[in-house]
Scaffold this motif. Sequence first.
Motif, short mmCIF file in Angstrom:
data_model
loop_
_atom_site.label_atom_id
_atom_site.label_comp_id
_atom_site.label_asym_id
_atom_site.label_seq_id
_atom_site.Cartn_x
_atom_site.Cartn_y
_atom_site.Cartn_z
N ASP A 9 0.82 -1.21 0.00
CA ASP A 9 0.00 0.00 0.00
C ASP A 9 0.86 1.26 0.00
O ASP A 9 0.54 2.24 -0.70
CB ASP A 9 -0.93 0.02 1.21
N ILE A 10 1.92 1.26 0.76
CA ILE A 10 2.81 2.42 0.81
C ILE A 10 3.49 2.63 -0.54
O ILE A 10 3.56 3.75 -1.05
CB ILE A 10 3.83 2.28 1.95
N GLU A 11 3.97 1.56 -1.16
CA GLU A 11 4.59 1.67 -2.49
C GLU A 11 3.56 2.13 -3.52
O GLU A 11 3.88 2.91 -4.42
CB GLU A 11 5.22 0.34 -2.90
N ASN A 12 2.34 1.66 -3.40
CA ASN A 12 1.28 2.08 -4.30
C ASN A 12 0.99 3.57 -4.15
O ASN A 12 0.76 4.27 -5.14
CB ASN A 12 0.02 1.24 -4.04
N ALA A 13 0.99 4.06 -2.92
CA ALA A 13 0.79 5.50 -2.69
C ALA A 13 1.89 6.30 -3.36
O ALA A 13 1.63 7.35 -3.97
CB ALA A 13 0.74 5.79 -1.19
N LYS A 14 3.11 5.82 -3.29
CA LYS A 14 4.23 6.50 -3.95
C LYS A 14 4.02 6.56 -5.46
O LYS A 14 4.33 7.56 -6.10
CB LYS A 14 5.55 5.80 -3.65
N ARG A 15 3.48 5.47 -6.04
CA ARG A 15 3.24 5.43 -7.48
C ARG A 15 2.15 6.40 -7.91
O ARG A 15 2.21 6.99 -8.98
CB ARG A 15 2.85 4.01 -7.92
N HIS A 16 1.13 6.55 -7.08
CA HIS A 16 -0.03 7.36 -7.47
C HIS A 16 0.06 8.82 -7.07
O HIS A 16 -0.61 9.66 -7.67
CB HIS A 16 -1.31 6.77 -6.86
N ASP A 17 0.82 9.13 -6.06
CA ASP A 17 0.83 10.50 -5.53
C ASP A 17 2.19 11.14 -5.73
O ASP A 17 3.15 10.80 -5.03
CB ASP A 17 0.45 10.49 -4.05
N PRO A 18 2.30 12.10 -6.65
CA PRO A 18 3.59 12.75 -6.88
C PRO A 18 4.07 13.56 -5.68
O PRO A 18 5.24 13.88 -5.59
CB PRO A 18 3.34 13.66 -8.08
N ALA A 19 3.18 13.85 -4.74
CA ALA A 19 3.57 14.59 -3.54
C ALA A 19 4.09 13.69 -2.43
O ALA A 19 4.56 14.18 -1.40
CB ALA A 19 2.37 15.40 -3.01
N ALA A 20 4.03 12.38 -2.63
CA ALA A 20 4.49 11.43 -1.60
C ALA A 20 5.99 11.61 -1.36
O ALA A 20 6.77 11.66 -2.30
CB ALA A 20 4.20 10.00 -2.03
N ARG A 21 6.38 11.73 -0.09
CA ARG A 21 7.77 12.03 0.23
C ARG A 21 8.56 10.82 0.72
O ARG A 21 9.69 10.63 0.37
CB ARG A 21 7.83 13.13 1.29
N GLY A 22 8.00 10.01 1.55
CA GLY A 22 8.74 8.88 2.07
C GLY A 22 7.82 7.90 2.76
O GLY A 22 6.69 8.25 3.14
N SER A 23 8.28 6.68 2.93
CA SER A 23 7.44 5.63 3.49
C SER A 23 6.91 5.95 4.88
O SER A 23 5.73 5.72 5.16
CB SER A 23 8.22 4.31 3.53
N LEU A 24 7.76 6.48 5.75
CA LEU A 24 7.32 6.79 7.10
C LEU A 24 6.26 7.89 7.09
O LEU A 24 5.22 7.78 7.77
CB LEU A 24 8.50 7.19 7.99
N THR A 25 6.49 8.92 6.31
CA THR A 25 5.51 10.01 6.21
C THR A 25 4.18 9.50 5.67
O THR A 25 3.11 9.85 6.19
CB THR A 25 6.04 11.14 5.30
N ILE A 26 4.23 8.66 4.66
CA ILE A 26 3.01 8.09 4.10
C ILE A 26 2.29 7.26 5.16
O ILE A 26 1.08 7.41 5.37
CB ILE A 26 3.32 7.23 2.85
N ALA A 27 3.01 6.38 5.83
CA ALA A 27 2.39 5.51 6.84
C ALA A 27 1.75 6.30 7.98
O ALA A 27 0.71 5.91 8.50
CB ALA A 27 3.43 4.54 7.40
#
Length: 182
Positions: A9-27
Amino acid sequence: MGLLHVREDIENAKRHDPAARGSLTIALTYSTLHAVWAHRVNHRLWHAGARSLARAGSQWARFMTGVEIHPGARIGRRFFIDHGMGVVIGETAEVGDDVMLYHGVTLGGTARGAVKRHPTIGDRVLVGAGAKVLGAISLGDDVKVGANAVVLHSFPAGTTLVGIPAVPVERGTPTGLIEYVI
């Protein structure tokens, strides 16, 4: 909910959201992922017979995230909601793998009673902001639903839908139009 799904899910968020910064921030900060993770727990409770607890959990998740997913809904893998405020997914909805919804999307019902009353969404479907997909209808794989469209009928794989009520966009329509409405 396994660790594999969380990482996926975290990797998927990175793929879909250009504003995604890092795994910890996303989680820690992506409330839409929190809603999906809560749904997975609530869905298991629902099917284990703890329906009141599952409903309470789904309402708590709605309060915390602005995303309402009924614990009876079936959600596939790598499901991503971008800016999820106002998303509603009904009890008998079925959502395939690699589906992306934007804010304000409703996968809603049009019937009463204990029947299939919410949509079935295929794999790799994209539903634009504010769109409503209503009733026991099916959208095939790779369907795109434009922003604010109201989908009331089933459509086959690969269709792009726009308007109220939603109608297919003819092949050969300028790509810029599609990007604008989605």
